[in-house]
Structure formats: C-alpha cells, structure tokens
Design an enzyme around this catalytic site. Structure first.
Site, PDB file in Angstrom:
ATOM      1  N   LYS A  75      -2.151   6.198  -4.263  1.00  0.00           N
ATOM      2  CA  LYS A  75      -3.262   7.120  -4.007  1.00  0.00           C
ATOM      3  C   LYS A  75      -3.042   8.494  -4.638  1.00  0.00           C
ATOM      4  CE  LYS A  75      -3.629   4.868   0.503  1.00  0.00           C
ATOM      5  NZ  LYS A  75      -2.226   4.442   0.631  1.00  0.00           N
ATOM      6  N   TYR A 100       3.332   9.729   0.416  1.00  0.00           N
ATOM      7  CA  TYR A 100       4.346   9.109   1.268  1.00  0.00           C
ATOM      8  C   TYR A 100       5.751   9.471   0.807  1.00  0.00           C
ATOM      9  CZ  TYR A 100       0.363   6.217   2.746  1.00  0.00           C
ATOM     10  OH  TYR A 100      -0.854   5.763   3.194  1.00  0.00           O
ATOM     11  N   HIS A 140      -7.169   9.735  -2.025  1.00  0.00           N
ATOM     12  CA  HIS A 140      -6.589   9.641  -0.686  1.00  0.00           C
ATOM     13  C   HIS A 140      -7.473  10.289   0.391  1.00  0.00           C
ATOM     14  CE1 HIS A 140      -2.413   9.301   1.444  1.00  0.00           C
ATOM     15  NE2 HIS A 140      -3.390   9.097   2.292  1.00  0.00           N
ATOM     16  N   ASP A 180       0.839  -1.192   0.000  1.00  0.00           N
ATOM     17  CA  ASP A 180       0.000   0.000   0.000  1.00  0.00           C
ATOM     18  C   ASP A 180       0.877   1.246   0.000  1.00  0.00           C
ATOM     19  OD1 ASP A 180      -2.888   1.108   0.520  1.00  0.00           O
ATOM     20  OD2 ASP A 180      -1.558   2.203   1.884  1.00  0.00           O
TER      21      ASP A 180
END
Length: 309
Positions: A76, A47, A107, A42
C-alpha cells in the site's frame, strides 16, 4: 478459492495480513503460512516490515517452496507519498524484492506532508494534528496509480478505507477502475451498504480486521472483540469450530476477501481451515443481527483528528 477481480486477475479469498508482525518473526511466519496453504499476503509500507517480508519471499522462491506466480502480494501507498506514487511503489518493490505487485492500494484517502519516500511518517503540525496536504487531490493520486499499471509494475490497483462517496468519485474519474476496496468490516462493523455498493459496481471488498481486531486492537485502541460475543460462541459450538473460524466463514460467504493476522502457528492453521463447512442462511442472518456499527481500528489516536468523523 479465489475471487476474480475486475482487472481479470484472481485474488485468493483468504490471505495473511502482516501488520504488527515483529521483524524477527516474519520469515518463519511467512514460510509456515505458505506450507499451510496461504498464497495471499497483505503488506503495506506503513507496516515497516516490507524488507523482512522480501527476504522471506526470496528464500521461499529460491528454495522451491513456492513460485512467484502462485502468490498474490499486496502492498500500500502511504499517506505521505501521495505526491510520489511511482517512487513509493518502486521503493516497496525493492524492499519486497519483487518485479511486480499483484495489487497496490491507496492506504488512506488522505495526502499528508511528504517526509521522504518510504519513510511512512505521520507528520503532525504544531497543534498535534495530522499535517494534511490540501494541494494533492485523490484524483491526482489515482492518475499516478494508473501509470503503475501501464508501466508493468502493478497488475491491479485499488483503494482502502474509502467510504461510498469517495468510492463513487473514484469510479467516476478513473480510467482503470479500482479492483479492490480494503475496509474494516466484521460482525460488529458490517457496513452492509458500503459492501453492497462496492460489489454492485465490480469492486471487490477485502476485510481488514475481519476478526474485529481481537487482542491487537484491544491492546492498541481499548476496543472490544466480537469473538467474545455469545452469538459467535454459540455458533462455534454448533459447528464445532472456533469463533474466529465462524467470523471468517461469515466474511467469505459475504463474498469478501478476508485477511486475518496471527503470529501463532496454531492460529494460522485454524484461520485457514474455513472451507470444510458452510453457515446456514439462518445463521448468516443471525450474525447479521450482531452489527453494532463499531469501528475498532482508530488511527485518530495517533493523528489527533478523526478522519472518519
């Protein structure tokens, strides 16, 4: 063990979240996870480690460690790219060195000021509050998400951090139904109504923060972890498992996908060893009684506004 999504594709019921993984750690963590048995990863543009994940995946494929078709990769769309969905998806694919995504999620259900494709900034206004773009509707964003499927860039599309109202709306205006709603849920924040609503309408629930954030959210948000609760400690002793394994097994038995994160090899192994036992109905109910409606992931700290208010 996998859940079949409404798109027809199978999603492994346990995955590894790569949030807050340090860039230099990513390759070893992903390769070790694959060796342990993880087949679901994921990711997210926000990130800021998609490029490192991409290098790790390419090496795993070229070395024969695993085949692309045997992995399930999620990433996302960030808030600032709601008006640039196709470009953002292509940017993520380029960084991840992939031809397609297994799952692409919105997201958060909010569009913010665009800061450049893939930059994932959370632009604040002069008042220190998140600069929300009120010209882009979630339906407009979803139409572009659907285009990604017809273009062959994405196999399944979904939502993240949507409540019942927003999920219902998405189901109403969508031509391609959301396959997944990824939400925070754990023994202290069970959200049973939302989970049941999604499942009733064919939307798979993925539990991000399935361990209540543990040390990571304590550090960032000052929250308390459910893993320290005496109920989970008692069950861990009863089943001869860790409190994390009890929490993950509870999530799996709710038919939710769980995506714990860890940067420690022993924890990676431990989190994956949740298929050799089953919690009794009574113990599932006991954990059910732990609910505190306690959210541990608090982006308001960075955004100057509580979008969950």
């Amino acid at each position: 063990m996998a859940i079949t999504l409404n798109s027809g594709f199978k999603m492994p019921i346990i995955g590894l979240g790569v949030w807050r993984m340090e860039s230099q750690q990513v390759k070893d963590l992903i390769h070790n996870s694959i060796k342990i048995g993880y087949r679901h990863f994921d990711c997210a543009a926000d990130y800021k480690n998609e490029a490192e994940v991409g290098v790790a995946l390419k090496e795993a494929f070229t070395s024969g460690l695993v085949k692309r078709e045997d992995l399930f990769i999620t990433t996302k769309l960030w808030n600032s790219d709601h008006g640039h969905v196709i470009e953002a998806c292509k940017d993520s694919l380029k960084k991840l060195q992939l031809d397609y995504l297994d799952l692409y999620l919105v997201h958060f259900p909010v569009a913010t000021r665009h800061t450049g494709v893939g930059t994932t900034d959370s632009a604040l206004g002069e008042d220190g509050v998140l600069d929300i773009d009120t010209t882009i509707s979630l339906e407009t964003t979803w139409r572009a998400m659907e285009d990604l499927v017809s273009m062959g860039l994405v196999r399944s599309i979904g939502i993240s951090n949507y409540d019942i109202f927003l999920t219902r709306d998405c189901l109403a205006y969508s031509k391609i139904k959301p396959a997944v709603n990824q939400i925070e849920t754990h023994p202290y924040f069970q959200r049973d109504s939302l989970v049941k609503f999604c499942q009733k309408h064919g939307v798979c629930v993925t539990a991000h923060t399935p361990l209540g954030g543990a040390a990571a959210n304590t550090e960032w948000f000052g929250t308390v972890s459910c893993l320290d609760d005496q109920v989970l400690k008692g069950l861990a002793e009863k089943y001869k498992k860790s409190t994390a394994q009890i929490a993950l097994r509870w999530g799996i038995q709710r038919n939710t996908v769980v995506i714990p994160k860890s940067s420690k090899l022993e924890r990676l192994k431990e989190n994956f060893q949740v298929f050799d036992f089953e919690l009794s109905k009574e113990d599932m109910e006991l954990i059910g009684s732990m609910d505190k409606k306690y959210r541990t992931n608090q982006p308001a700290r960075f955004w100057g506004i509580d979008l969950f208010a």
